[in-house]
Design an enzyme around this catalytic site. Structure first.
Site, PDB file in Angstrom:
ATOM      1  N   HIS A  73     -20.579  -8.982  -7.638  1.00  0.00           N
ATOM      2  CA  HIS A  73     -20.362  -7.824  -6.544  1.00  0.00           C
ATOM      3  C   HIS A  73     -21.332  -7.834  -5.285  1.00  0.00           C
ATOM      4  O   HIS A  73     -21.744  -6.986  -4.925  1.00  0.00           O
ATOM      5  CB  HIS A  73     -20.784  -6.545  -7.219  1.00  0.00           C
ATOM      6  CG  HIS A  73     -20.046  -5.336  -6.464  1.00  0.00           C
ATOM      7  ND1 HIS A  73     -19.829  -4.033  -7.295  1.00  0.00           N
ATOM      8  CD2 HIS A  73     -20.034  -5.184  -5.413  1.00  0.00           C
ATOM      9  CE1 HIS A  73     -19.396  -3.482  -6.256  1.00  0.00           C
ATOM     10  NE2 HIS A  73     -19.358  -3.792  -5.335  1.00  0.00           N
ATOM     11  N   GLU A 110     -19.673  -3.041 -14.799  1.00  0.00           N
ATOM     12  CA  GLU A 110     -20.762  -3.444 -14.328  1.00  0.00           C
ATOM     13  C   GLU A 110     -22.014  -2.522 -14.577  1.00  0.00           C
ATOM     14  O   GLU A 110     -21.811  -1.289 -14.670  1.00  0.00           O
ATOM     15  CB  GLU A 110     -20.588  -3.418 -12.573  1.00  0.00           C
ATOM     16  CG  GLU A 110     -19.657  -4.581 -12.158  1.00  0.00           C
ATOM     17  CD  GLU A 110     -19.510  -4.442 -10.727  1.00  0.00           C
ATOM     18  OE1 GLU A 110     -20.427  -3.859  -9.709  1.00  0.00           O
ATOM     19  OE2 GLU A 110     -18.759  -4.823 -10.102  1.00  0.00           O
ATOM     20  N   ALA A 157     -12.043  -8.451  -5.064  1.00  0.00           N
ATOM     21  CA  ALA A 157     -13.323  -7.868  -4.244  1.00  0.00           C
ATOM     22  C   ALA A 157     -13.140  -6.488  -4.149  1.00  0.00           C
ATOM     23  O   ALA A 157     -13.707  -6.222  -3.063  1.00  0.00           O
ATOM     24  CB  ALA A 157     -13.438  -8.833  -3.188  1.00  0.00           C
ATOM     25  N   SER A 158     -12.514  -5.918  -4.896  1.00  0.00           N
ATOM     26  CA  SER A 158     -12.326  -4.361  -4.560  1.00  0.00           C
ATOM     27  C   SER A 158     -13.272  -3.684  -5.631  1.00  0.00           C
ATOM     28  O   SER A 158     -14.566  -3.350  -5.249  1.00  0.00           O
ATOM     29  CB  SER A 158     -10.956  -3.807  -4.497  1.00  0.00           C
ATOM     30  OG  SER A 158     -10.371  -4.181  -5.799  1.00  0.00           O
ATOM     31  N   ARG A 159     -12.702  -3.213  -6.630  1.00  0.00           N
ATOM     32  CA  ARG A 159     -13.427  -2.583  -7.751  1.00  0.00           C
ATOM     33  C   ARG A 159     -12.994  -3.107  -9.075  1.00  0.00           C
ATOM     34  O   ARG A 159     -11.658  -3.472  -9.199  1.00  0.00           O
ATOM     35  CB  ARG A 159     -13.354  -1.156  -7.838  1.00  0.00           C
ATOM     36  CG  ARG A 159     -14.160  -0.343  -6.587  1.00  0.00           C
ATOM     37  CD  ARG A 159     -15.604  -0.342  -7.018  1.00  0.00           C
ATOM     38  NE  ARG A 159     -16.391   0.488  -5.878  1.00  0.00           N
ATOM     39  CZ  ARG A 159     -16.767  -0.086  -4.829  1.00  0.00           C
ATOM     40  NH1 ARG A 159     -16.754  -1.357  -4.461  1.00  0.00           N
ATOM     41  NH2 ARG A 159     -17.470   0.620  -3.900  1.00  0.00           N
ATOM     42  N   ASP A 212       0.753  -1.368   0.064  1.00  0.00           N
ATOM     43  CA  ASP A 212      -0.053  -0.155   0.070  1.00  0.00           C
ATOM     44  C   ASP A 212       0.982   1.318  -0.092  1.00  0.00           C
ATOM     45  O   ASP A 212       1.242   1.943   1.225  1.00  0.00           O
ATOM     46  CB  ASP A 212      -0.856   0.026   1.292  1.00  0.00           C
ATOM     47  CG  ASP A 212      -1.923   1.051   1.180  1.00  0.00           C
ATOM     48  OD1 ASP A 212      -1.856   1.964   0.354  1.00  0.00           O
ATOM     49  OD2 ASP A 212      -3.041   0.841   1.676  1.00  0.00           O
ATOM     50  N   THR A 265      -7.787  -2.444  -2.697  1.00  0.00           N
ATOM     51  CA  THR A 265      -7.441  -1.124  -2.822  1.00  0.00           C
ATOM     52  C   THR A 265      -8.795  -0.420  -3.074  1.00  0.00           C
ATOM     53  O   THR A 265      -9.497  -0.909  -3.697  1.00  0.00           O
ATOM     54  CB  THR A 265      -6.559  -0.786  -3.823  1.00  0.00           C
ATOM     55  OG1 THR A 265      -7.066  -0.314  -4.937  1.00  0.00           O
ATOM     56  CG2 THR A 265      -5.643  -2.057  -4.161  1.00  0.00           C
TER      57      THR A 265
HETATM   58  N1  LIG Z   1     -16.989  -6.386  -3.617  1.00  0.00           N
HETATM   59  C1  LIG Z   1     -17.641  -5.734  -2.572  1.00  0.00           C
HETATM   60  O1  LIG Z   1     -18.686  -6.015  -2.083  1.00  0.00           O
HETATM   61  C2  LIG Z   1     -16.901  -4.597  -1.461  1.00  0.00           C
HETATM   62  C3  LIG Z   1     -16.014  -3.754  -2.258  1.00  0.00           C
HETATM   63  N2  LIG Z   1     -15.370  -2.896  -1.773  1.00  0.00           N
HETATM   64  C4  LIG Z   1     -14.097  -2.187  -2.274  1.00  0.00           C
HETATM   65  O2  LIG Z   1     -12.918  -2.418  -1.357  1.00  0.00           O
HETATM   66  C5  LIG Z   1     -12.120  -1.298  -1.269  1.00  0.00           C
HETATM   67  C6  LIG Z   1     -11.267  -1.395   0.044  1.00  0.00           C
HETATM   68  O3  LIG Z   1     -12.291  -1.135   1.092  1.00  0.00           O
HETATM   69  P1  LIG Z   1     -11.706  -0.592   2.582  1.00  0.00           P
HETATM   70  O4  LIG Z   1     -10.525  -1.439   2.944  1.00  0.00           O
HETATM   71  O5  LIG Z   1     -13.056  -0.707   3.276  1.00  0.00           O
HETATM   72  O6  LIG Z   1     -11.348   0.870   1.800  1.00  0.00           O
HETATM   73  P2  LIG Z   1     -10.171   1.610   2.508  1.00  0.00           P
HETATM   74  O7  LIG Z   1     -10.386   3.186   1.936  1.00  0.00           O
HETATM   75  O8  LIG Z   1     -10.481   1.578   4.089  1.00  0.00           O
HETATM   76  O9  LIG Z   1      -8.701   1.281   2.127  1.00  0.00           O
HETATM   77  C7  LIG Z   1      -8.341   1.353   0.752  1.00  0.00           C
HETATM   78  C8  LIG Z   1      -6.805   1.201   0.737  1.00  0.00           C
HETATM   79  O10 LIG Z   1      -6.484   1.279  -0.867  1.00  0.00           O
HETATM   80  C9  LIG Z   1      -5.184   1.702  -0.817  1.00  0.00           C
HETATM   81  N3  LIG Z   1      -4.825   2.252  -2.079  1.00  0.00           N
HETATM   82  C10 LIG Z   1      -4.931   3.241  -2.624  1.00  0.00           C
HETATM   83  N4  LIG Z   1      -4.397   3.152  -4.013  1.00  0.00           N
HETATM   84  C11 LIG Z   1      -3.401   1.770  -3.882  1.00  0.00           C
HETATM   85  C12 LIG Z   1      -2.450   1.380  -4.825  1.00  0.00           C
HETATM   86  N5  LIG Z   1      -2.083   1.816  -5.810  1.00  0.00           N
HETATM   87  N6  LIG Z   1      -1.877   0.149  -4.151  1.00  0.00           N
HETATM   88  C13 LIG Z   1      -2.200  -0.334  -2.929  1.00  0.00           C
HETATM   89  N7  LIG Z   1      -3.012   0.236  -2.146  1.00  0.00           N
HETATM   90  C14 LIG Z   1      -3.672   1.351  -2.703  1.00  0.00           C
HETATM   91  C15 LIG Z   1      -5.345   3.009   0.107  1.00  0.00           C
HETATM   92  O11 LIG Z   1      -3.987   3.602   0.556  1.00  0.00           O
HETATM   93  C16 LIG Z   1      -6.240   2.452   1.343  1.00  0.00           C
HETATM   94  O12 LIG Z   1      -5.212   2.184   2.369  1.00  0.00           O
HETATM   95  C17 LIG Z   1     -13.148  -0.048  -1.294  1.00  0.00           C
HETATM   96  O13 LIG Z   1     -12.787   0.961  -1.451  1.00  0.00           O
HETATM   97  C18 LIG Z   1     -14.334  -0.540  -2.217  1.00  0.00           C
HETATM   98  O14 LIG Z   1     -14.038  -0.443  -3.342  1.00  0.00           O
HETATM   99  C19 LIG Z   1     -15.481  -2.805  -0.318  1.00  0.00           C
HETATM  100  C20 LIG Z   1     -16.663  -3.289   0.397  1.00  0.00           C
HETATM  101  C21 LIG Z   1     -17.387  -4.464  -0.194  1.00  0.00           C
HETATM  102  O1  LIG Z   2     -19.009  -1.333   0.215  1.00  0.00           O
HETATM  103  C1  LIG Z   2     -18.760  -1.052  -0.992  1.00  0.00           C
HETATM  104  O2  LIG Z   2     -17.874  -0.487  -1.242  1.00  0.00           O
HETATM  105  C2  LIG Z   2     -19.467  -2.317  -1.845  1.00  0.00           C
HETATM  106  O3  LIG Z   2     -18.616  -2.422  -2.886  1.00  0.00           O
HETATM  107  C3  LIG Z   2     -20.566  -2.717  -1.528  1.00  0.00           C
HETATM  108  O4  LIG Z   2     -20.550  -3.859  -0.954  1.00  0.00           O
HETATM  109  C4  LIG Z   2     -21.260  -2.934  -2.911  1.00  0.00           C
HETATM  110  O5  LIG Z   2     -22.449  -2.695  -2.540  1.00  0.00           O
HETATM  111  P1  LIG Z   2     -23.546  -1.779  -3.719  1.00  0.00           P
HETATM  112  O6  LIG Z   2     -23.628  -0.373  -3.198  1.00  0.00           O
HETATM  113  O7  LIG Z   2     -23.164  -1.745  -5.106  1.00  0.00           O
HETATM  114  O8  LIG Z   2     -25.055  -2.430  -3.327  1.00  0.00           O
END
Ligand SMILES: NC(=O)C1=CN([C@@H]2O[C@H](COP(=O)(O)OP(=O)(O)OC[C@H]3O[C@@H](n4cnc5c(N)ncnc54)[C@H](O)[C@@H]3O)[C@@H](O)[C@H]2O)C=CC1
Ligand SMILES: O=C(O)C(=O)[C@H](O)COP(=O)(O)O
Length: 383
Positions: A254, A237, A206-208, A148, A175
């Site tokens: 997702h 998506e 499972a990020s974006r 990170d 990320t």
């Molecule tokens: N698939 C799903 O259902 C879900 C997906 N997500 C996604 O997962 C991501 C991460 O969730 P959290 O940990 O809660 O977010 P967070 O915002 O707490 O952490 C994101 C981390 O990514 C790091 N980062 C940014 N650019 C980077 C790079 N180039 N290389 C390595 N690290 C980098 C940041 O410094 C930060 O520490 C969310 O932003 C969201 O997009 C989150 C929850 C559910």
């Molecule tokens: O919390 C996030 O970030 C997520 O990716 C969600 O779990 C996704 O849920 P939706 O908001 O797309 O329904």
């Protein structure tokens, strides 16, 4: 007061009555400038794009909340410029994502056995999810490293260069999606970096979706030394690349963060923030206790025991089956998009392991440690 809310946010039932609000529930993708022009508050999920156009068309708007961890769908600078309060739900679904990742590992060949035998997990992104996953792996006794570059390496245990992280047995991406320099995460996994993965690697995203160049991944999965891959998130998506899906070990719509516990926690977090921003009293919403677990102590090996525990609550193979069937049945790109959204809208009430109780009287010390690392509560008073 007028509140516009995505119909896919649970736990808002008591809101309208408790704050005497006019509450309009809409499908997230239909929430546009027209729908919010006279709203005071907007409660959304990740499928609603809150850009300058939408924000500027809503002169009364005082609060925007997204029931998600990610907030790349929101122009936060514009909200700030307009003095509109903003909240998201960081960490609300972290446990859900971690359980998805562990299930994906446990259900893929012998990856869990390899990890317990000295293998390593490479984590990309050390935010809410990355940090909690690292702690969970420590508890399980599984080695990990993390990249990170936005964070001071001194503050990160096991910090390593990306190339080293990509050489792990399992590489899992957590990320946020950002194009910010000097460390954009958009297409962080591209033709060059995907080449670092070996045929013995399991890649999980499972990020974006756009953190992985999906076209490059499709090419990489066709190579003779292809890694295995699991995707919960996709570029474009709600229309996933079905040729890519065909090459994956598991694909899902997702839903990694879609535990019922995570969704209700996100709602509680948003309502508390909204109440503070608008000086109202939030409705009281309860958490719901999950049914107790029933895990046999018969598995003497750590991998078998953890696999049995995880499968009590979640099996990624089930979400994979649902996505493949839905994509197969849909003909056009548009109908695939509708089917993808429909899987998410009608998602079952999946409960987390974390916070669940188990009768641990027959567990040995190793089993107690594994159970506790997953956040499960041992009920015999000795845990
Ligand atoms: N698939 C799903 O259902 C879900 C997906 N997500 C996604 O997962 C991501 C991460 O969730 P959290 O940990 O809660 O977010 P967070 O915002 O707490 O952490 C994101 C981390 O990514 C790091 N980062 C940014 N650019 C980077 C790079 N180039 N290389 C390595 N690290 C980098 C940041 O410094 C930060 O520490 C969310 O932003 C969201 O997009 C989150 C929850 C559910
Ligand atoms: O919390 C996030 O970030 C997520 O990716 C969600 O779990 C996704 O849920 P939706 O908001 O797309 O329904």
């Amino acid at each position: 007061m007028r509140i516009v809310a995505d119909e896919n946010i649970p736990g808002l039932e008591g809101l309208a009555a408790s704050v005497s609000a006019d509450l309009r529930r809409l499908p997230g993708r239909s929430i546009t400038a027209t729908e919010v022009h006279n709203a005071d508050a907007l409660l959304i999920r990740s499928v609603t794009r809150v850009d300058a156009g939408l924000i500027d068309s809503a002169p009364r708007l005082r609060f925007v909340g997204t029931a998600t961890s990610g907030h790349d769908h929101i122009d936060r600078q514009r909200l700030m410029d307009r003095g509109i309060a903003f909240a998201h739900a960081p960490g609300s679904n972290a446990r859900s994502v971690i359980e998805y990742v562990l299930a994906a590992i446990a259900e893929t060949d012998d990856f869990l056995e390899r990890l317990f035998a000295g293998g390593r997990v490479g984590i990309v992104g050390y935010g809410n999810i990355g940090q909690r996953l690292g702690r969970c792996l420590d508890g399980l006794g599984i080695d990990w490293s993390v990249s990170d570059p936005w964070k001071e390496p001194a503050g990160i245990p096991n910090a390593a260069p990306l190339a080293h992280v990509l050489s792990a047995d399992v590489v899992t991406l957590h990320t946020e999606l950002t194009e910010a320099m000097p460390f954009p995460s958009c297409h962080l996994l591209n033709r060059r970096t995907l080449a670092c993965l070996s045929s013995r690697t399991l890649l999980i995203n499972a990020s974006r979706g756009a953190v992985v160049d999906n076209i490059a991944l499709r090419g990489r999965l066709d190579a003779v030394d292809a890694p295995l891959a699991v995707l919960d998130v996709w570029e474009n998506e709600p229309m996933p690349d079905t040729d890519l899906l065909a090459r994956l070990r598991f694909g899902s719509a997702h839903i990694a963060g879609y535990s019922w516990d995570g969704k209700l926690l996100a709602t509680r977090m948003l309502l508390a923030e909204m109440a503070a921003a608008l000086s109202i009293t939030p409705p009281v919403s309860q958490s719901e206790a999950a049914p107790a677990l029933d895990v046999a102590a018969g598995h003497t090996d750590s991998a078998g025991f953890v696999r049995a525990l995880l499968s009590q609550r979640y099996r990624v193979a089930e979400d994979d089956r649902l996505l493949r069937e839905a994509m197969h049945a849909a003909q056009s790109a548009e109908s695939k998009g509708r089917a993808f959204d429909s899987l998410r809208r009608s998602y079952r009430q999946r409960r987390e392991l974390a916070g669940s109780a188990v009768d641990g009287r027959r567990f040995n010390n190793n089993q107690r440690r594994l159970v506790t690392s997953l956040g499960v509560i041992i009920e015999d008073g000795a845990g």
